[in-house]
Write an enzyme that holds these catalytic residues in place. Structure first.
Site, PDB file in Angstrom:
ATOM      1  CB  ALA A 180      24.371  16.491  49.399  1.00  0.00           C
ATOM      2  CG  PHE A 224      27.227  27.199  44.858  1.00  0.00           C
ATOM      3  CD1 PHE A 224      27.405  28.584  44.847  1.00  0.00           C
ATOM      4  CD2 PHE A 224      26.036  26.672  44.346  1.00  0.00           C
ATOM      5  CE1 PHE A 224      26.406  29.429  44.359  1.00  0.00           C
ATOM      6  CE2 PHE A 224      25.043  27.507  43.852  1.00  0.00           C
ATOM      7  CZ  PHE A 224      25.226  28.888  43.867  1.00  0.00           C
ATOM      8  CB  ILE A 225      24.556  26.554  48.759  1.00  0.00           C
ATOM      9  CG1 ILE A 225      24.042  26.506  47.318  1.00  0.00           C
ATOM     10  CG2 ILE A 225      23.508  27.168  49.688  1.00  0.00           C
ATOM     11  CD1 ILE A 225      22.830  25.586  47.099  1.00  0.00           C
ATOM     12  CE1 TYR A 246      21.173  15.843  45.147  1.00  0.00           C
ATOM     13  CE2 TYR A 246      19.354  16.546  43.743  1.00  0.00           C
ATOM     14  CZ  TYR A 246      20.304  16.832  44.707  1.00  0.00           C
ATOM     15  OH  TYR A 246      20.366  18.097  45.226  1.00  0.00           O
ATOM     16  CG  ASP A 269      32.849  11.256  54.035  1.00  0.00           C
ATOM     17  OD1 ASP A 269      33.223  11.226  52.846  1.00  0.00           O
ATOM     18  OD2 ASP A 269      31.676  10.998  54.408  1.00  0.00           O
ATOM     19  CG  LEU A 321      38.187  20.261  51.441  1.00  0.00           C
ATOM     20  CD1 LEU A 321      39.670  20.638  51.582  1.00  0.00           C
ATOM     21  CD2 LEU A 321      37.361  21.551  51.283  1.00  0.00           C
TER      22      LEU A 321
HETATM   23  N1  NAD Z   1      22.913  24.056  43.697  1.00  0.00           N
HETATM   24  C1  NAD Z   1      21.613  23.846  43.605  1.00  0.00           C
HETATM   25  O1  NAD Z   1      20.954  24.338  42.676  1.00  0.00           O
HETATM   26  C2  NAD Z   1      20.898  23.019  44.649  1.00  0.00           C
HETATM   27  C3  NAD Z   1      19.518  22.827  44.491  1.00  0.00           C
HETATM   28  C4  NAD Z   1      18.848  22.066  45.448  1.00  0.00           C
HETATM   29  C5  NAD Z   1      19.530  21.549  46.529  1.00  0.00           C
HETATM   30  N2  NAD Z   1      20.874  21.726  46.645  1.00  0.00           N
HETATM   31  C6  NAD Z   1      21.549  21.124  47.794  1.00  0.00           C
HETATM   32  O2  NAD Z   1      22.337  22.102  48.444  1.00  0.00           O
HETATM   33  C7  NAD Z   1      23.485  21.482  49.026  1.00  0.00           C
HETATM   34  C8  NAD Z   1      24.750  22.193  48.583  1.00  0.00           C
HETATM   35  O3  NAD Z   1      24.842  22.089  47.170  1.00  0.00           O
HETATM   36  P1  NAD Z   1      25.905  22.931  46.311  1.00  0.00           P
HETATM   37  O4  NAD Z   1      25.268  23.246  45.023  1.00  0.00           O
HETATM   38  O5  NAD Z   1      26.471  24.017  47.174  1.00  0.00           O
HETATM   39  O6  NAD Z   1      26.990  21.813  46.031  1.00  0.00           O
HETATM   40  P2  NAD Z   1      28.570  21.764  46.354  1.00  0.00           P
HETATM   41  O7  NAD Z   1      29.078  20.503  45.713  1.00  0.00           O
HETATM   42  O8  NAD Z   1      29.225  23.040  45.969  1.00  0.00           O
HETATM   43  O9  NAD Z   1      28.583  21.622  47.933  1.00  0.00           O
HETATM   44  C9  NAD Z   1      28.575  20.392  48.596  1.00  0.00           C
HETATM   45  C10 NAD Z   1      29.693  20.405  49.622  1.00  0.00           C
HETATM   46  O10 NAD Z   1      29.636  19.202  50.379  1.00  0.00           O
HETATM   47  C11 NAD Z   1      30.939  18.608  50.435  1.00  0.00           C
HETATM   48  N3  NAD Z   1      30.722  17.161  50.559  1.00  0.00           N
HETATM   49  C12 NAD Z   1      30.204  16.318  49.624  1.00  0.00           C
HETATM   50  N4  NAD Z   1      30.130  15.069  50.120  1.00  0.00           N
HETATM   51  C13 NAD Z   1      30.616  15.124  51.378  1.00  0.00           C
HETATM   52  C14 NAD Z   1      30.795  14.159  52.417  1.00  0.00           C
HETATM   53  N5  NAD Z   1      30.472  12.867  52.225  1.00  0.00           N
HETATM   54  N6  NAD Z   1      31.316  14.552  53.597  1.00  0.00           N
HETATM   55  C15 NAD Z   1      31.664  15.857  53.803  1.00  0.00           C
HETATM   56  N7  NAD Z   1      31.516  16.811  52.868  1.00  0.00           N
HETATM   57  C16 NAD Z   1      30.993  16.455  51.666  1.00  0.00           C
HETATM   58  C17 NAD Z   1      31.625  19.029  49.150  1.00  0.00           C
HETATM   59  O11 NAD Z   1      33.039  18.996  49.253  1.00  0.00           O
HETATM   60  C18 NAD Z   1      31.080  20.445  48.977  1.00  0.00           C
HETATM   61  O12 NAD Z   1      31.889  21.381  49.647  1.00  0.00           O
HETATM   62  C19 NAD Z   1      23.416  20.010  48.646  1.00  0.00           C
HETATM   63  O13 NAD Z   1      22.826  19.282  49.690  1.00  0.00           O
HETATM   64  C20 NAD Z   1      22.511  20.013  47.433  1.00  0.00           C
HETATM   65  O14 NAD Z   1      21.853  18.772  47.265  1.00  0.00           O
HETATM   66  C21 NAD Z   1      21.575  22.446  45.730  1.00  0.00           C
END
Ligand code: NAD
Length: 307
Positions: free
Chosen positions: A74, A11-12, A141, A51, A33
């Site tokens: 993450a 997402f982000i 987390y 990974d 993915l």
């Molecule tokens: N969405 C929020 O509100 C929010 C708030 C605070 C922090 N964050 C942080 O922002 C980051 C992105 O979050 P998001 O909401 O976009 O989540 P998301 O799940 O959409 O994105 C995470 C991405 O990381 C990939 N991923 C997960 N584990 C992996 C691994 N072991 N190796 C390689 N790739 C891996 C996933 O496939 C995914 O594409 C994260 O670190 C999350 O903790 C998000």
């Protein structure tokens, strides 16, 4: 710059990849993915389905001559972190540590880390929480994010790596997964588009600090600067209850659907809102997208997904 974005199909991350490419950078993405989707990944990015714990990651960093790492991959599920804290720690602590070590051995100059403001401060003592608020995460987390932050601080003081910790509040926008446990905006948008009732956990008077992903992208552009080191809250400083968020989304959808209330989630904070004064005063960042504008854009995205 050659920038590695981990989690760049998520997402982000996918929005950050787009912005970095638009700014003229060469972007390399590592993503396994597990929750990310290839359809969101900019075709101009060089993609490694991998990974972050894969022992071949340092080879990729070396061959791609990476100058900066933006670490967004993450384990993001709070409930999974409770049922399997070891898995959470492996990805969020060990995975981050391995990237930091590669950064040092390859003389990479910059490391940006996506942390959590919503999950860092626990049940808040004061509102909005500044970076000085005690860190008392309620879940593994949040604990793993705090631990990774401390490693960044160590690598900064020990090796002079330019490290930036961005503590996000509750981020929303296009590309967010509507099937996860978190991401109330995405979940409710999808429900409304499908003419289904959103289910509010508990009485709905719990509050969150909702920030558009567009503002998060701006923060990640600023963070690329070598002088931007330290820990910064990235939120709006505005509290919105789930009830008023739902009302606003109902209005945008134009649908006459009422929400249901389900049971409250165990261990959920009652109020969460963070102060971005430090980031604003140091680097001029401030949120530009109003909640309503962000929700309009997000709802339109989910409408287009289902046509
Ligand atoms: N969405 C929020 O509100 C929010 C708030 C605070 C922090 N964050 C942080 O922002 C980051 C992105 O979050 P998001 O909401 O976009 O989540 P998301 O799940 O959409 O994105 C995470 C991405 O990381 C990939 N991923 C997960 N584990 C992996 C691994 N072991 N190796 C390689 N790739 C891996 C996933 O496939 C995914 O594409 C994260 O670190 C999350 O903790 C998000």
């Amino acid at each position: 710059m050659n920038i590695l974005v981990t989690g760049g199909a998520g997402f982000i991350g996918s929005h950050i990849v787009d912005a970095y490419i638009t700014a003229g950078h060469h972007v390399i993405v590592i993503d396994n993915l597990s929750s990310g989707e290839l359809r969101f990944l900019n075709p101009k990015a060089k993609f490694y389905k991998m990974d972050i714990l894969d022992p071949k990651v340092p080879e990729v960093l070396k061959s791609e001559e990476i100058n900066a790492i933006n670490h967004h991959a993450a384990q993001i599920s709070v409930s999974k972190s409770i049922t399997d804290p070891l898995l959470d720690a492996n990805v969020n602590i060990i995975g981050t540590l391995q990237l930091l070590q590669s950064a040092i051995s390859l003389k990479i100059e910059k490391f940006i880390f996506a942390s959590t403001g919503g999950g860092m401060y626990g049940e808040q003592i004061f509102f909005p929480a500044s970076e000085e608020h005690p860190c008392q995460p309620l879940s593994p987390y949040g604990i793993s994010k705090l631990c990774a932050e401390n490693y960044l601080r160590f690598f900064n003081t020990q090796y002079g790596l330019s490290t930036t910790v961005l503590r996000y509040s509750n981020v929303f926008g296009p590309h967010q997964n509507p099937h996860g446990e978190a991401g109330v905006v995405a979940i409710f948008c999808e429900k409304l588009v499908k003419d289904q009732k959103p289910v509010i956990c508990g009485d709905g008077e719990q509050t969150r600090d909702f920030i558009s992903v567009r503002d998060i992208v701006q923060a990640n552009l600023i963070a690329l600067d070598g002088t931007c080191t330290g820990t910064f809250n990235v939120g709006t400083g505005k509290e919105t209850s789930i009830n008023s968020l739902t009302e606003c989304l109902m209005g945008i959808s134009g649908k006459n659907i009422s929400a249901d209330h389900g049971s409250a989630r165990n261990g959920e904070q009652r109020r969460s809102v963070i102060d971005h004064k430090k980031f604003h005063e140091s680097f001029g960042w401030k949120p530009e997208v109003s909640l309503e504008q962000g929700l309009v854009e997000t709802y339109a995205f989910f409408q287009n997904q289902t046509v």
